[in-house]
Design an enzyme around this catalytic site. Structure first.
Site, PDB file in Angstrom:
ATOM      1  N   ARG A 159       0.814  -1.223   0.000  1.00 33.77           N
ATOM      2  CA  ARG A 159       0.000   0.000   0.000  1.00 33.77           C
ATOM      3  C   ARG A 159       0.849   1.275   0.000  1.00 33.77           C
ATOM      4  O   ARG A 159       0.594   2.179  -0.765  1.00 33.77           O
ATOM      5  CB  ARG A 159      -0.923   0.004   1.216  1.00 33.77           C
ATOM      6  CG  ARG A 159      -2.097  -0.930   0.983  1.00 33.77           C
ATOM      7  CD  ARG A 159      -3.187  -0.732   2.006  1.00 33.77           C
ATOM      8  NE  ARG A 159      -4.080  -1.877   1.954  1.00 33.77           N
ATOM      9  CZ  ARG A 159      -3.910  -2.967   2.678  1.00 33.77           C
ATOM     10  NH1 ARG A 159      -2.925  -3.049   3.510  1.00 33.77           N
ATOM     11  NH2 ARG A 159      -4.750  -3.982   2.571  1.00 33.77           N
ATOM     12  N   ASP A 211       1.194  -8.086  -2.931  1.00 36.41           N
ATOM     13  CA  ASP A 211       0.329  -8.330  -1.781  1.00 36.41           C
ATOM     14  C   ASP A 211       0.610  -9.771  -1.353  1.00 36.41           C
ATOM     15  O   ASP A 211       0.338 -10.715  -2.094  1.00 36.41           O
ATOM     16  CB  ASP A 211      -1.137  -8.152  -2.242  1.00 36.41           C
ATOM     17  CG  ASP A 211      -2.120  -8.527  -1.154  1.00 36.41           C
ATOM     18  OD1 ASP A 211      -1.684  -8.900  -0.050  1.00 36.41           O
ATOM     19  OD2 ASP A 211      -3.331  -8.431  -1.427  1.00 36.41           O
ATOM     20  N   TYR A 231      -3.339  -9.278  16.947  1.00 38.79           N
ATOM     21  CA  TYR A 231      -1.942  -9.252  16.485  1.00 38.79           C
ATOM     22  C   TYR A 231      -1.135 -10.330  17.215  1.00 38.79           C
ATOM     23  O   TYR A 231      -0.412 -11.120  16.602  1.00 38.79           O
ATOM     24  CB  TYR A 231      -1.378  -7.856  16.765  1.00 38.79           C
ATOM     25  CG  TYR A 231       0.091  -7.658  16.463  1.00 38.79           C
ATOM     26  CD1 TYR A 231       0.585  -7.740  15.161  1.00 38.79           C
ATOM     27  CD2 TYR A 231       0.986  -7.332  17.486  1.00 38.79           C
ATOM     28  CE1 TYR A 231       1.938  -7.522  14.898  1.00 38.79           C
ATOM     29  CE2 TYR A 231       2.328  -7.106  17.226  1.00 38.79           C
ATOM     30  CZ  TYR A 231       2.796  -7.204  15.929  1.00 38.79           C
ATOM     31  OH  TYR A 231       4.124  -6.973  15.674  1.00 38.79           O
TER      32      TYR A 231
HETATM   33  C1  AKB Z   1       3.396  -2.958  18.058  1.00 42.06           C
HETATM   34  O1  AKB Z   1       3.412  -2.076  18.932  1.00 42.06           O
HETATM   35  O2  AKB Z   1       2.364  -3.485  17.637  1.00 42.06           O
HETATM   36  C2  AKB Z   1       4.724  -3.469  17.538  1.00 42.06           C
HETATM   37  C3  AKB Z   1       5.204  -4.649  18.302  1.00 42.06           C
HETATM   38  C4  AKB Z   1       5.701  -4.496  19.687  1.00 42.06           C
HETATM   39  O3  AKB Z   1       5.214  -5.728  17.784  1.00 42.06           O
HETATM   40  N1  AKB Z   1       5.683  -2.415  17.589  1.00 42.06           N
END
Ligand code: AKB
Length: 325
Positions: free
Chosen positions: A41, A58, A148
């Site tokens: 992107r 991608d 995440y």
């Molecule tokens: C985040 O803050 O998401 C990243 C990490 C610590 O993986 N910088």
């Protein structure tokens, strides 16, 4: 030189915070034409674009990755493209898609095309509140609270699986917050530790989105790049961890960082207004035990809070004076 000595490297996420600087260092080390930068992107900077091959890819689109692998005869991938923690909480479905399907495609392509090595960064986000928050051990329990973090734990397991099942040489480190002066991070919880420098220099004030006492492990970009390259260059006999190695540079609170910056910018004012990212920060380690990396492949960071702050202030002040900040 044998085929094995001539690395042909693809860097995904090359326009990002780590990718933009890692690509330049790899080009310096292995020759510009041997390093293919790939972004999706974000537009590449002029410096990155002019320094060697660049492709728009991608990672979730397997065909576009495969085409590039064949075209450039790639044998090694640094797969950095990812959605970070804060954006991942706003868009968990996108985070799962980009982080998991992207990694799965890269590993499958590496297996099918018999690539030499893959580097993939994990994160301190793999840990949750159940892990000890001080000097968090390598083998602490992994129960993250963010999407995440979930993708990073699943990713580590997937990398380990590809090593055990297919013998794929995948190497990984769990990065802490990364501080850098070239490209701003985007969508991370630790972004305040970079933004604070830019705002201190530009406006002499910053409103920090985590509380003053919030302490997290951090690392300066030169050490971040050093960790990736040293791990990738280590003899495979020395790699005992096929999930991901804890690595750290230092730990400090947001308040301690502001105090250090104030040594260079005496009038600097930092206020604290925590938002949803506070909860993420509070679920992560405050410091890491990286002794396994130190023992296995001689990991040793160079920068501490004082030397990082001095270097950041010098670099950003120069850019500010030249009108490039
Ligand atoms: C985040 O803050 O998401 C990243 C990490 C610590 O993986 N910088």
């Amino acid at each position: 030189m044998s085929r094995k000595d001539v690395r042909k490297i693809l860097v995904t996420g090359a326009t990002g915070q780590i990718g933009s600087e890692l690509t330049m260092e790899l080009r310096k080390r292995y020759g510009s034409h041997n390093i293919v930068a790939a972004g999706h992107r974000r537009k590449p900077s002029e410096k990155l674009f002019r320094s060697g091959p660049f492709e728009y890819i991608d990672a979730t689109d397997r065909e576009s990755v495969e085409k590039t692998i064949r075209h450039y005869d790639i044998d090694t991938i640094y797969h950095l493209a990812a959605v970070l923690s804060a954006t991942g909480e706003e868009k968990p479905q996108t985070a799962w898609n980009v982080n998991m399907n992207g990694l799965y495609n890269i590993l499958e392509i590496a297996r099918e095309h018999e690539l030499m090595k893959v580097f993939w960064p994990s994160s301190i986000a793999v840990f949750g509140p159940e892990a000890p928050r001080n000097n968090t051990p390598q083998d602490a329990v992994l129960i993250p609270r963010t999407m995440y973090g979930v993708t990073k734990v699943a990713g580590e397991l997937l990398c380990n699986y590809y090593f055990l099942r297919f013998g794929l040489d995948v190497r990984s480190v769990r990065y802490p917050g990364i501080i850098s002066s070239e490209t701003l991070p985007g969508g991370g919880t630790t972004d305040y530790a970079v933004e604070i420098f830019y705002e201190a220099i530009k406006k002499k004030r910053y409103t920090c989105f985590v509380r003053e006492e919030t302490m997290l492990p951090m690392m300066y970009m030169p050490d971040c790049i050093k960790a990736a390259i040293e791990l990738m260059e280590a003899d495979s006999s020395r790699i005992t961890c096929h999930m991901s190695y804890n690595v750290t540079g230092m730990s400090f609170s947001a308040g301690e960082l502001a105090t250090e910056i104030r040594k260079y910018i005496p009038g600097f004012k930092c206020e604290y207004e925590s938002d949803f990212r506070q909860k993420i920060a509070d679920s992560w380690p405050m410091s890491l035990d990286d002794s396994a990396a130190r023992m296995d492949w001689d990991w040793k960071p160079r920068y501490d809070l004082a030397s990082l702050t001095k270097d950041m202030i010098e670099k950003l002040t120069k850019r500010f004076t030249e009108g490039n900040l």
